[in-house]
Scaffold this active site. Structure first.
Site, PDB file in Angstrom:
ATOM      1  N   ASN A   1     100.746  59.488 -89.642  1.00 29.74           N
ATOM      2  CA  ASN A   1     101.687  59.696 -88.538  1.00 29.74           C
ATOM      3  C   ASN A   1     101.162  60.867 -87.714  1.00 29.74           C
ATOM      4  OD1 ASN A   1     103.778  60.137 -86.805  1.00 29.74           O
ATOM      5  ND2 ASN A   1     105.303  60.647 -88.367  1.00 29.74           N
ATOM      6  N   TRP A   2     100.556  60.529 -86.571  1.00 26.90           N
ATOM      7  CA  TRP A   2      99.934  61.577 -85.748  1.00 26.90           C
ATOM      8  C   TRP A   2     100.987  62.394 -84.984  1.00 26.90           C
ATOM      9  CZ3 TRP A   2      95.213  58.609 -83.131  1.00 26.90           C
ATOM     10  CH2 TRP A   2      94.244  58.367 -84.115  1.00 26.90           C
ATOM     11  N   LYS A   3     102.231  61.925 -84.969  1.00 29.55           N
ATOM     12  CA  LYS A   3     103.309  62.616 -84.240  1.00 29.55           C
ATOM     13  C   LYS A   3     102.850  62.889 -82.788  1.00 29.55           C
ATOM     14  CE  LYS A   3     105.075  64.250 -88.613  1.00 29.55           C
ATOM     15  NZ  LYS A   3     105.865  65.245 -89.355  1.00 29.55           N
TER      16      LYS A   3
ATOM     17  N   HIS B   1     112.542  58.173 -88.628  1.00 28.57           N
ATOM     18  CA  HIS B   1     111.900  59.425 -89.060  1.00 28.57           C
ATOM     19  C   HIS B   1     112.907  60.570 -88.907  1.00 28.57           C
ATOM     20  CE1 HIS B   1     109.169  62.801 -89.376  1.00 28.57           C
ATOM     21  NE2 HIS B   1     108.306  61.965 -89.931  1.00 28.57           N
TER      22      HIS B   1
ATOM     23  N   GLU C   1     112.567  63.452 -87.864  1.00 27.99           N
ATOM     24  CA  GLU C   1     112.461  64.183 -86.593  1.00 27.99           C
ATOM     25  C   GLU C   1     113.231  63.454 -85.491  1.00 27.99           C
ATOM     26  OE1 GLU C   1     108.193  64.543 -86.723  1.00 27.99           O
ATOM     27  OE2 GLU C   1     108.420  65.977 -88.375  1.00 27.99           O
TER      28      GLU C   1
ATOM     29  N   GLU D   1     110.782  60.555 -97.402  1.00 31.95           N
ATOM     30  CA  GLU D   1     110.266  61.827 -96.898  1.00 31.95           C
ATOM     31  C   GLU D   1     111.363  62.885 -96.981  1.00 31.95           C
ATOM     32  OE1 GLU D   1     106.713  61.169 -94.078  1.00 31.95           O
ATOM     33  OE2 GLU D   1     108.518  61.022 -92.859  1.00 31.95           O
TER      34      GLU D   1
ATOM     35  N   GLY E   1     105.974  69.202 -93.295  1.00 31.41           N
ATOM     36  CA  GLY E   1     105.326  70.268 -92.535  1.00 31.41           C
ATOM     37  C   GLY E   1     105.539  71.657 -93.116  1.00 31.41           C
TER      38      GLY E   1
ATOM     39  N   SER F   1     104.084  66.898 -96.697  1.00 31.59           N
ATOM     40  CA  SER F   1     103.012  67.818 -97.119  1.00 31.59           C
ATOM     41  C   SER F   1     102.008  67.176 -98.073  1.00 31.59           C
ATOM     42  CB  SER F   1     103.601  69.096 -97.728  1.00 31.59           C
ATOM     43  OG  SER F   1     104.344  69.798 -96.747  1.00 31.59           O
TER      44      SER F   1
ATOM     45  N   GLY G   1     100.507  66.193 -90.976  1.00 33.76           N
ATOM     46  CA  GLY G   1      99.495  67.206 -90.644  1.00 33.76           C
ATOM     47  C   GLY G   1      98.088  66.869 -91.124  1.00 33.76           C
TER      48      GLY G   1
HETATM   49  P1  13P Z   1     103.537  66.415 -93.091  1.00 35.02           P
HETATM   50  O1  13P Z   1     102.528  65.628 -93.865  1.00 35.02           O
HETATM   51  O2  13P Z   1     102.942  67.224 -91.964  1.00 35.02           O
HETATM   52  O3  13P Z   1     104.444  67.194 -93.976  1.00 35.02           O
HETATM   53  O4  13P Z   1     104.475  65.336 -92.325  1.00 35.02           O
HETATM   54  C1  13P Z   1     105.035  64.298 -93.053  1.00 35.02           C
HETATM   55  C2  13P Z   1     105.659  63.347 -92.120  1.00 35.02           C
HETATM   56  O5  13P Z   1     106.639  63.661 -91.472  1.00 35.02           O
HETATM   57  C3  13P Z   1     105.026  62.030 -91.967  1.00 35.02           C
HETATM   58  O6  13P Z   1     105.842  61.147 -91.279  1.00 35.02           O
END
Ligand code: 13P
Length: 247
Positions: A7-9, A96, A98, A166, A172, A208, A230
């Site tokens: 997931n490149w966000k 997600h 977020e 998640e 993160g 993470s 990340g």
């Molecule tokens: P991280 O790997 O940066 O913690 O993010 C996880 C995530 O939200 C994947 O969708």
């Protein structure tokens, strides 16, 4: 089959995205592993063209990071499931944390998105996870079960579904859930799915994930893959995580 999803966000420009895909292509991946990349909408065309140029088309699926619940219409700034398909996607992420937090998306909205995405032909990766207060008060399992029940529509195709567990407190933050936490939660999710008549739905862990913990997480029987944020932006890291799935 193990799924390694990136997931490149809201990260990467065109040059770095292309470079990352080229370096990902150098990682030897067997038939046991399926890779999915979720770039931002504006990078989808580049990701599609690049993976074709470098011969990754059959080995790496593409997905959108979100879609709207409506087929089309007056929804400024949104993207439909049909548009994602036209851009080369086989997958979409919905729910997600977020989006649940920053865009106040309810489970009902997410269920509507999931239903529309599957109706248009996409496979859906549905994200669920408790926050720190919910975990500390002993309500992690109840929270996630309620999220599943609210976010899965009545009409759902189990063959076009994956769940990403998640925990919000692990995203993160560098804090990974312990193998015991992950096992417990994945067991509960698998049980919920089975009781809902949804068999063989992969359940991924996200939060993470990095090359140091990937081996332990992927070795857990209940873990069918990982959704990486990340660490997916760094070719060496995502390739190392991918190789951990081969073991
Ligand atoms: P991280 O790997 O940066 O913690 O993010 C996880 C995530 O939200 C994947 O969708």
């Amino acid at each position: 089959m193990t799924i390694i999803a990136s997931n490149w966000k809201m990260n990467l420009d065109r040059q770095s995205a292309e470079q990352l895909l080229v370096e990902m292509a150098s990682c030897p991946v067997g038939d046991k592993v399926k890779r999915i990349v979720f770039p931002s909408f504006t990078l989808l065309d580049l990701a599609r063209a690049t993976r074709e140029q470098i011969g990754l088309a059959n080995h790496l699926a593409l997905g959108g990071q979100d879609c709207h619940a409506a087929a089309n219409g007056a929804h400024t700034g949104d993207v439909s499931a049909a548009m994602l398909i036209e851009s080369g996607c086989q997958w979409v992420l919905v729910g997600h944390s977020e989006r649940r937090q920053n865009h106040k998306e309810s489970s009902a909205t997410i269920a509507a998105k999931l239903e529309m995405a599957q109706a248009e032909g996409l496979s859906v990766m549905l994200c669920v996870g408790e926050n720190l207060a919910e975990r500390q008060s002993g309500h992690a399992e109840a929270t996630v079960t309620a999220m599943l029940s609210g976010s899965l529509p009545h009409k759902v195709d189990g063959a076009k579904l994956a769940i990403a567990y998640e925990p919000v407190w692990a995203i993160g933050t560098g804090m990974t859930a312990t193998p015991e936490n992950v096992m417990e939660m994945h067991q509960a999710i698998h049980k919920y799915l089975k009781n809902s008549g949804l068999n063989d739905v992969p359940v991924l862990y996200g939060g993470s994930v990095n090359p140091e913990n990937a081996n332990t997480l992927l070795a857990l029987e209940q873990v069918d893959g990982v959704l990486v944020g990340g660490a997916s932006l760094d070719a060496k890291s995502i390739n190392a995580i991918t190789l951990a799935a081969e073991i």
